[in-house]
Motif scaffolding. Structure first.
Motif, short mmCIF file in Angstrom:
data_model
loop_
_atom_site.label_atom_id
_atom_site.label_comp_id
_atom_site.label_asym_id
_atom_site.label_seq_id
_atom_site.Cartn_x
_atom_site.Cartn_y
_atom_site.Cartn_z
N SER A 440 -34.33 53.08 -10.04
CA SER A 440 -33.65 53.50 -11.26
C SER A 440 -34.38 54.67 -11.91
CB SER A 440 -33.56 52.34 -12.25
OG SER A 440 -34.83 52.09 -12.82
N GLU A 441 -35.68 54.78 -11.62
CA GLU A 441 -36.48 55.87 -12.15
C GLU A 441 -36.46 55.94 -13.67
OE1 GLU A 441 -36.59 59.62 -10.05
OE2 GLU A 441 -35.21 58.71 -8.61
N LEU A 442 -36.28 54.80 -14.27
CA LEU A 442 -36.32 54.72 -15.72
C LEU A 442 -37.76 54.45 -16.16
CD1 LEU A 442 -34.17 54.71 -17.98
CD2 LEU A 442 -34.14 52.24 -17.80
N THR A 443 -38.53 53.86 -15.27
CA THR A 443 -39.86 53.40 -15.60
C THR A 443 -40.79 53.60 -14.42
OG1 THR A 443 -38.88 51.64 -16.92
CG2 THR A 443 -41.19 51.35 -16.32
#
Lengths: 469, 469, 469, 469
Positions: A440-443
């Protein structure tokens, strides 16, 4: 209700007569324009005081117990006196006294048994909120604003997992409609206790993770509120913990996803549980500062146009890294991982991060230190044969670690970010133990040695230029 | 046997009359000093040719089939003529012909059925090794060195998983003792076919992952050999794939763990399966170049004193990243992960990396593209209700990715390494999709977009100064 | 100890001053010849009284509570006065008073909390045994026989499952050796409380299923006793429940297996848990009548030569039959059964019988009514998706059933037995709902409609000629 | 189609020129009134002959192979000659020849490989049906009735489990509509091969359990037929196997449930798989005798008014009783049972009966002998640690048993039935090993020693007065 506003006041926003007056002022202003429900925490530090009382009671430590109880009484009686006009004092003090007596009855039972049974603890702890709600409602009434203290146990229906109950939305909707709607129709502000609920057959519970924020969120959803404002003692959601990062700054807006990731990774913002009911119903959320209500605060929204890159950095210090490794190749590492996760699910453990990358088929995961005992017990039970006969090496626990997370929508687009973050950390000779970045590359979650955690947070905050305007 | 040496010759080391002579010379020199067993691959490209033959046979494509078969025959007949003195040619050509006839019998059966049944395929494919073993043994004999071609099916006992069999060590030890010991006692070099084995009831199998190296390793362990030398066409295990990294250099030594991690993450060195039997018995392993036998090669050892930092970088291009994400919070993400891993275990899938870090409880894992169908089928079967009723989002597959891994004992001590690696990658505007570093710190696995993979490998190789002496 | 005898006295055998004297006489006679340990239950009906006290305390029912407490005190003070000579009365009454005060402290705590927390309940309930042990030890001393009351919590180490703890044998052996051996060496009879134990960190527990018999069995095993005599108020193990079957008769001997099956299927004999520690160590067990100690009782042995046919019939009335049935053929019945059993295992449910025989893949199983809630909750949780989306029909529970079991080694050899049993039952127009006979042929379990249970027991007892000499 | 009739002719009903003529007559009569589809088995014993051919081919037994092939050819050529008028013979013989050549091509491929790969076997075996369908269609045409042989592979879409495929209903509906509807519209009788299908990508499969009946049922459901008539060589569904029970009689009607239970427990009637598609669509089913088409046969219906008591008795001789028993009480018997059932589910085993009733937590279940290897392999794999370390006793298999089942709606109401059945069995000194009666009371399943099975069937048939009118 189309324009219903739910306002939640945290512990510091209820922490003194002065703060309660400020909260009342905020409520009064809103109430002039639209229907309002207040949800309140206990006065700051009161919950800890209650728990300390109960612990000393369990230990049979009469002297410490008496002292804690005295502190508790004094705090509320003094606040009551300071808050209310003389004309209302006698009645109000009697009300406070009744609640405090209820608490000491339970505490004495605990002392006699030398045990803290969960239902009684839940009942006792919620008295902190009942006291603050009572005081705020009394004060509002003294200001000629109609208000009524409401016990959250009469609103929020939960399952029977004492200490960590899960709300049951449908009965909660029914209870909320029955109790709160008539009050609103009479232009009365319901002042509801946060944190607590009760089972369908009326036994008191508390909500565990998420606490009063969660209560406010449940009530907002159950009443189809238009907005939820969370009042705290900071100006909003920040780019970093201001105690660690001096130049941390308030964010104008974050997405639900960012807020959830921040909370999940240790930021003292809304717990992810809090957001779930709101997301579904698209209820707008604001995080605001009751000490400076004129400031805009942070808005939590579904999407932010044009957002790119890291928005905030968070950390958790009280975590532990658990590793499991097959001792030989007789058993399948994948099967072991499956069984281990099943064990963690049974034990109701929250997995903060998990990573595995090796031909050895070992894997490691991060959990809260407070859940560590449950983790190892459940693993040892579910994999007992494997451990007993040497197919698995003994569980390896490293509690000397900390978790740092960089959160932001659209980090995918920021080439070079990972490199800069790791370089920033390594400049301070801090060892990186494990790294987990999902698709997700959110975190980006990074596990470092515990003693480098604070420095790492500051370094990453600086590197990502989060302080800059 | 205390000084027994097992030597394994790969496809290029058996690839022509000249190469076979070179192998024979290596064997002869060793044989003068100590007992030797040879394990051989098929001549280079022969296995592909055999498979192509069988595929065209299955498709009923007579013309292509005849052409492939002709090439196959020609290759072996010519090598035979070139290799052997006139006096031995007639007999040897007959021997080659017998083996080739056996192959074409099977290929014709495949053509008749329009199907490639696994047992027959295993039988047919092993004929490549049987041809090269036959030629090498014949040549050794012509040089007055006693040698005997041995079918690996008579040595290595396996389970019945055709195409990917697992050896059964105890019966293999017994078979090996019965067949190989008498030969060694007569000072005869057994030339054993790699890659193949047979079930306990004699049906032909092949070993799948690990191939001929694995055969050599099994035989070395079964015979309690002192050493295993793996002869290839490169000078040893390298710091990077020389096709990608021009200044890649040969490593003097790597540990078993490093070798296993390198292989696991795509390096064309010994498969991890190959190492397991050797580690237990502490058998020394060398990776050497049959084109330059004087060069020292790479030694694979238990431990390297004073080793620090990254030693090599590897990559895999034919991988896919699979993500699973709950669609709501009704079901437990941990339970889903447990069930998914169980599904992958049932499907016998090799998980290259797994990572999860999010309140959403999604997780993602990396598998070989060749196993992707099995992955999605097994997941969909085991989680059918969850998918059918919308508790899980559809499986997300990103096949446009590559895996890069940096491997080295003692990377833990190298502060700043992760930062440098990520900075190096990002300098080339390559997006990092996921990162997994386990607590062993032997490997950092990085998933990047496919089209940046080669550049990333070069950048990391350079950054880690792997090329320098 | 080679000739150590453990004697266990049940509630009726400790039920009055007279009975305590009888027990003391039995102990004294044995003690003259060999080392003896006594294990005692609370006086008859005292445990129920204690539980009633605690329940009324929880309900806050002050009047009923006072009444129960008064009864409790009276019973023990009167027994004490009747039992002991004047010279020892004052001290003994003080001892009894101390224990009763300990109980009322806990009971009052329960009243204050309105909750009965498990650890406190375990602690409170064991006071019944501590009172009876105290009285018996005092009386023995008054008869110039050295004796010492021992709290079972100091002997039996258990896990922390309050109310249903499992003993930990190794620490129990150590505790038993440390506490009991010195007493025995001084020719002192340890009078140990049955039913209770404590965790490794000292928290009080009770043993749940099996109770005081289990305590005696654990102590016998931990001390390597030669024999265990269980003193009750009946002449031994009988062919049927004498309340239901007038001409039931005492059996000379039964095998461990028969005793276990009888207990498992409802007979009020040794719980199967009780037998396990004894079987391993081949400790002889007698079931004897303390009201008629001269009668031989029933011996429980490993094997009975020449035994054939049914030996006893038992019944359980408080059971329920639970059925699960797929609603369609989309899901595998076998998988559902596997998941259901996993759910029952998680819920720690004892399955009395299970049977499945149908193309519909339904199956049904018998559980205790007291465990029914746990059963349905656990099934509904573990199969929630299947129930929610209609893959399974709703769980069907028939609580209007009873279990009848015919037990006997060697029923296999008795052709025609099943026919005779079923004919006997059906003669009374009693419907048979389910039948389960395992391959061991030690037991035929029959589920009948509840209102036919007693008649069925009598009919089968008669048919099997169990009454005849 | 509202009045569409599907007629299925079994092997004996297609077993000779004479029988094919009889089938054609039946079809013609129906065809005069309503649209008809025929589904046919191979001529009697042809499937066995085909399989024998393939087995001898695999074994490389040329002589036996030639002999079998010759028999096969002769049977079909002779039938063709006898069946058809001279004018059509040449063309028809050529058609038969083409199909037989197709078979021998596959058989020769098998011979070359020494292996019988599943897809080819499925393709080869279906040629039996293709031959009989061809002959019947040719004959109908010769009688001036329009008919067309249709390969079931063009109608029934299945998954890719060769040898035991499962139909995919939606694509089957589409295929059936595309192929069969145009034929019916032209007043042509489609003569469809039973037993076979093909995958979505066209690879040939066979249906395994249920065979041609299942094909007919699938086609009836896919075409929304009004009725399905199953033509066999007996007068309908009988009260017992006429080979065992001389006075067995034909039943007028049975319910779907009874038919399914009868089939499930060994009766040679419709396989339960066959019934499922029909039940959903309420398609009426008749079982009739093609040798006596005037007889009414047995109707299979949803419900029979006033039905009570046992209707039929069936038996299975080729079964085995498998028992699993914990070796100690360390592991939970319930968990073991759960894991064992999971293993059986993975191995796709059909559990005929399961029963467990003991404190020992052993349990036993009945499976087909043909599935026994899969059963034990899967159990040993899934419980490998438990077996390896002695937590479970070795699996106990008793293959010397037989299953007898009494089936009937409303047996619940028949008090005394169980007694009479068991008395009847025991009169013959037959040992009953296990009994399983589920709560549905549709079936009592009894496991007896193999050598008493036939006698037991006769005894029960007589006792239940099934022979009487």
């Amino acid at each position: 209700m189309n324009d219903l506003l739910v306002m939640k006041f945290g512990g510091t926003s209820m922490g003194s007569a002065e703060r309660i007056r400020a909260a009342a002022k905020i409520l009064a202003e809103a109430h002039a324009k639209r229907p309002v429900i207040a949800v309140v925490s206990a006065m700051s530090k009161v919950t800890d005081l209650l728990l300390a009382c109960l612990r000393t009671a369990e230990a049979g430590d009469k002297k410490d117990f008496d002292e804690s109880l005295k502190k508790l009484n004094k705090r509320h009686f003094e606040t009551c006196r300071e808050l209310l006009p003389a004309s209302r004092q006698e009645a109000a003090l009697a009300g406070v006294h009744t609640l405090l007596t209820e608490f000491s009855r339970i505490a004495k039972g605990v002392m006699m048994l030398g045990e803290r049974p969960p239902k009684s603890i839940d009942e006792a702890v919620a008295i902190g909120e009942r006291l603050s709600a009572y005081l705020l409602a009394e004060y509002l009434e003294s200001q000629e604003i109609r208000a009524a203290a409401v016990n959250g146990a009469d609103i929020i229906a939960t399952d029977a997992v004492f200490g960590n109950a899960t709300p049951l939305m449908q009965p909660t909707r029914e209870r909320a409609a029955a109790v709160l709607r008539p009050l609103l129709e009479q232009r009365t502000i319901p002042v509801v206790t946060g944190f607590n609920g009760s089972t369908l057959d009326g036994r008191p519970t508390t909500l565990g993770r998420g606490g009063s924020d969660f209560s406010a969120s449940i009530i907002a959803a159950a009443m189809d509120a238009a907005e939820l404002w969370i009042w705290t003692d900071v100006d909003g959601i920040m780019t970093g913990d201001p105690r660690l990062v001096k130049d941390a700054r308030v964010l104008d807006a974050v997405t639900y996803n960012e807020a959830a990731e921040l909370a999940y990774n240790g930021a003292k913002v809304l717990h992810p549980r809090t957001l779930a009911p709101l997301v579904d119903r698209q209820i707008g959320v604001w995080s605001k500062n009751s000490f400076a209500p004129e400031k805009p605060g942070t808005r939590i929204v579904r999407r932010i146009e044009g957002a790119r890159g890291p928005h905030a950095v968070t950390s958790m210090a009280d975590v532990a890294l658990v590793s499991i490794e097959p001792a030989n190749s007789v058993i399948s590492g994948t099967k072991i991982m499956a069984r281990a996760l099943e064990a963690l699910d049974r034990a109701n453990v929250e997995l903060l991060a998990i990573t595995s990358s090796s031909y050895r088929q070992n894997f490691c995961f991060l959990v809260r230190q407070s859940e560590l005992n449950r983790v190892t017990e459940s693993l040892e039970e579910c994999l007992s044969l494997e451990f007993a006969h040497g197919y698995l090496k003994p569980i390896d626990v490293d509690a000397n670690v900390g978790l740092l997370a960089v959160v932001g929508e659209g980090m995918r687009g920021t080439a070079g970010l990972a490199g800069r973050i790791f370089t920033a950390i390594s400049r301070h000779n801090i060892n990186i133990i494990a790294i987990a970045q999902g698709s997700s590359e959110l975190t980006i979650a990074i596990v470092v040695h515990r003693d480098g955690l604070e420095k790492a947070v500051r370094a990453v905050h600086e590197e990502c230029a989060l302080a800059a305007g």
